[in-house]
Motif scaffolding. Structure first.
Motif, PDB file in Angstrom:
ATOM      1  N   ILE A   1       0.840  -1.201   0.000  1.00 27.73           N
ATOM      2  CA  ILE A   1       0.000   0.000   0.000  1.00 27.73           C
ATOM      3  C   ILE A   1       0.875   1.251   0.000  1.00 27.73           C
ATOM      4  O   ILE A   1       0.627   2.205  -0.754  1.00 27.73           O
ATOM      5  CB  ILE A   1      -0.961   0.002   1.211  1.00 27.73           C
ATOM      6  N   GLN A   2       1.906   1.257   0.844  1.00 28.46           N
ATOM      7  CA  GLN A   2       2.803   2.412   0.904  1.00 28.46           C
ATOM      8  C   GLN A   2       3.489   2.644  -0.449  1.00 28.46           C
ATOM      9  O   GLN A   2       3.611   3.782  -0.904  1.00 28.46           O
ATOM     10  CB  GLN A   2       3.845   2.215   2.012  1.00 28.46           C
ATOM     11  N   CYS A   3       3.889   1.566  -1.099  1.00 27.32           N
ATOM     12  CA  CYS A   3       4.509   1.679  -2.422  1.00 27.32           C
ATOM     13  C   CYS A   3       3.511   2.215  -3.438  1.00 27.32           C
ATOM     14  O   CYS A   3       3.837   3.090  -4.248  1.00 27.32           O
ATOM     15  CB  CYS A   3       5.047   0.308  -2.853  1.00 27.32           C
ATOM     16  N   LEU A   4       2.287   1.709  -3.395  1.00 21.75           N
ATOM     17  CA  LEU A   4       1.255   2.193  -4.319  1.00 21.75           C
ATOM     18  C   LEU A   4       0.955   3.681  -4.093  1.00 21.75           C
ATOM     19  O   LEU A   4       0.774   4.433  -5.049  1.00 21.75           O
ATOM     20  CB  LEU A   4      -0.026   1.366  -4.165  1.00 21.75           C
ATOM     21  N   ILE A   5       0.926   4.102  -2.845  1.00 18.53           N
ATOM     22  CA  ILE A   5       0.682   5.513  -2.538  1.00 18.53           C
ATOM     23  C   ILE A   5       1.812   6.377  -3.095  1.00 18.53           C
ATOM     24  O   ILE A   5       1.562   7.419  -3.709  1.00 18.53           O
ATOM     25  CB  ILE A   5       0.502   5.722  -1.015  1.00 18.53           C
ATOM     26  N   ARG A   6       3.058   5.941  -2.890  1.00 15.74           N
ATOM     27  CA  ARG A   6       4.195   6.687  -3.452  1.00 15.74           C
ATOM     28  C   ARG A   6       4.099   6.775  -4.973  1.00 15.74           C
ATOM     29  O   ARG A   6       4.313   7.839  -5.562  1.00 15.74           O
ATOM     30  CB  ARG A   6       5.529   6.033  -3.053  1.00 15.74           C
ATOM     31  N   ASN A   7       3.758   5.650  -5.607  1.00 17.36           N
ATOM     32  CA  ASN A   7       3.633   5.645  -7.067  1.00 17.36           C
ATOM     33  C   ASN A   7       2.480   6.527  -7.539  1.00 17.36           C
ATOM     34  O   ASN A   7       2.606   7.270  -8.514  1.00 17.36           O
ATOM     35  CB  ASN A   7       3.459   4.220  -7.592  1.00 17.36           C
ATOM     36  N   ARG A   8       1.356   6.468  -6.830  1.00 16.77           N
ATOM     37  CA  ARG A   8       0.221   7.321  -7.178  1.00 16.77           C
ATOM     38  C   ARG A   8       0.595   8.792  -7.060  1.00 16.77           C
ATOM     39  O   ARG A   8       0.292   9.607  -7.936  1.00 16.77           O
ATOM     40  CB  ARG A   8      -0.974   7.023  -6.268  1.00 16.77           C
ATOM     41  N   ASP A   9       1.278   9.149  -5.977  1.00 19.85           N
ATOM     42  CA  ASP A   9       1.688  10.532  -5.777  1.00 19.85           C
ATOM     43  C   ASP A   9       2.661  10.990  -6.857  1.00 19.85           C
ATOM     44  O   ASP A   9       2.587  12.126  -7.333  1.00 19.85           O
ATOM     45  CB  ASP A   9       2.284  10.721  -4.387  1.00 19.85           C
ATOM     46  N   ALA A  10       3.565  10.104  -7.260  1.00 19.37           N
ATOM     47  CA  ALA A  10       4.519  10.450  -8.325  1.00 19.37           C
ATOM     48  C   ALA A  10       3.795  10.664  -9.647  1.00 19.37           C
ATOM     49  O   ALA A  10       4.089  11.616 -10.382  1.00 19.37           O
ATOM     50  CB  ALA A  10       5.570   9.347  -8.470  1.00 19.37           C
ATOM     51  N   VAL A  11       2.826   9.820  -9.954  1.00 23.37           N
ATOM     52  CA  VAL A  11       2.050   9.980 -11.189  1.00 23.37           C
ATOM     53  C   VAL A  11       1.242  11.267 -11.132  1.00 23.37           C
ATOM     54  O   VAL A  11       1.167  12.020 -12.114  1.00 23.37           O
ATOM     55  CB  VAL A  11       1.143   8.752 -11.436  1.00 23.37           C
ATOM     56  N   SER A  12       0.657  11.565  -9.984  1.00 22.26           N
ATOM     57  CA  SER A  12      -0.102  12.808  -9.833  1.00 22.26           C
ATOM     58  C   SER A  12       0.796  14.023 -10.033  1.00 22.26           C
ATOM     59  O   SER A  12       0.411  14.987 -10.715  1.00 22.26           O
ATOM     60  CB  SER A  12      -0.745  12.886  -8.442  1.00 22.26           C
ATOM     61  N   GLU A  13       1.972  13.983  -9.449  1.00 23.57           N
ATOM     62  CA  GLU A  13       2.910  15.090  -9.607  1.00 23.57           C
ATOM     63  C   GLU A  13       3.312  15.249 -11.072  1.00 23.57           C
ATOM     64  O   GLU A  13       3.370  16.362 -11.597  1.00 23.57           O
ATOM     65  CB  GLU A  13       4.151  14.841  -8.740  1.00 23.57           C
ATOM     66  N   TYR A  14       3.567  14.134 -11.724  1.00 21.78           N
ATOM     67  CA  TYR A  14       3.911  14.170 -13.147  1.00 21.78           C
ATOM     68  C   TYR A  14       2.764  14.778 -13.956  1.00 21.78           C
ATOM     69  O   TYR A  14       2.978  15.650 -14.800  1.00 21.78           O
ATOM     70  CB  TYR A  14       4.243  12.769 -13.649  1.00 21.78           C
TER      71      TYR A  14
END
Length: 127
Positions: A99-112
């Motif tokens: 879940i923590q990894c998915l949240i980090r990835n989601r946040d990175a995609v959102s930032e992108y």
């Protein structure tokens, strides 16, 4: 209900439902014509199984805890062995890391996306 209706109501393929049955995760009766028939409660059971699989639990663990599930998202397991508790603790911790990894990835995609959308807006305003 027959397998086609169960498949439609749970958005699960017939093949996967037969696999769940083979693994002992769901149960069917056989009609006189040989067709599988399922109880209404099987809809919730399939949804539970899919949720646990999506969370990353293997079918061998799901099979062990299914008897303790009386309704979606509620687990009662009064006879838990130390091994089962250790296994479930390990699985829970693994899910937390996922879940923590998915949240980090989601946040990175959102930032992108925010950056790209901002660049796109700036380019449109310049031209």
């Amino acid at each position: 209900m027959r397998i086609g209706e169960l498949a439609e109501r749970t958005d699960t393929s017939r093949r996967l439902l037969r696999y769940y049955e083979e693994q002992g995760l769901i149960v069917s009766e056989r009609a006189a014509n040989g067709y599988r028939t399922y109880d209404e409660s099987t809809v919730d059971r399939v949804i539970q199984v899919r949720g646990l699989l999506d969370a990353g639990l293997p079918t061998r663990i799901i099979k062990q805890i299914l008897p303790c599930l009386d309704k979606p998202r509620v687990i009662h397991f009064p006879d838990a062995t130390p091994e089962m508790i250790a296994t479930l603790t390990e699985e829970r911790d693994r899910m937390t890391r996922r879940i923590q990894c998915l949240i980090r990835n989601r946040d990175a995609v959102s930032e992108y996306l925010d950056t790209v959308a901002g660049d796109e807006l700036r380019l449109r305003s310049v031209t």
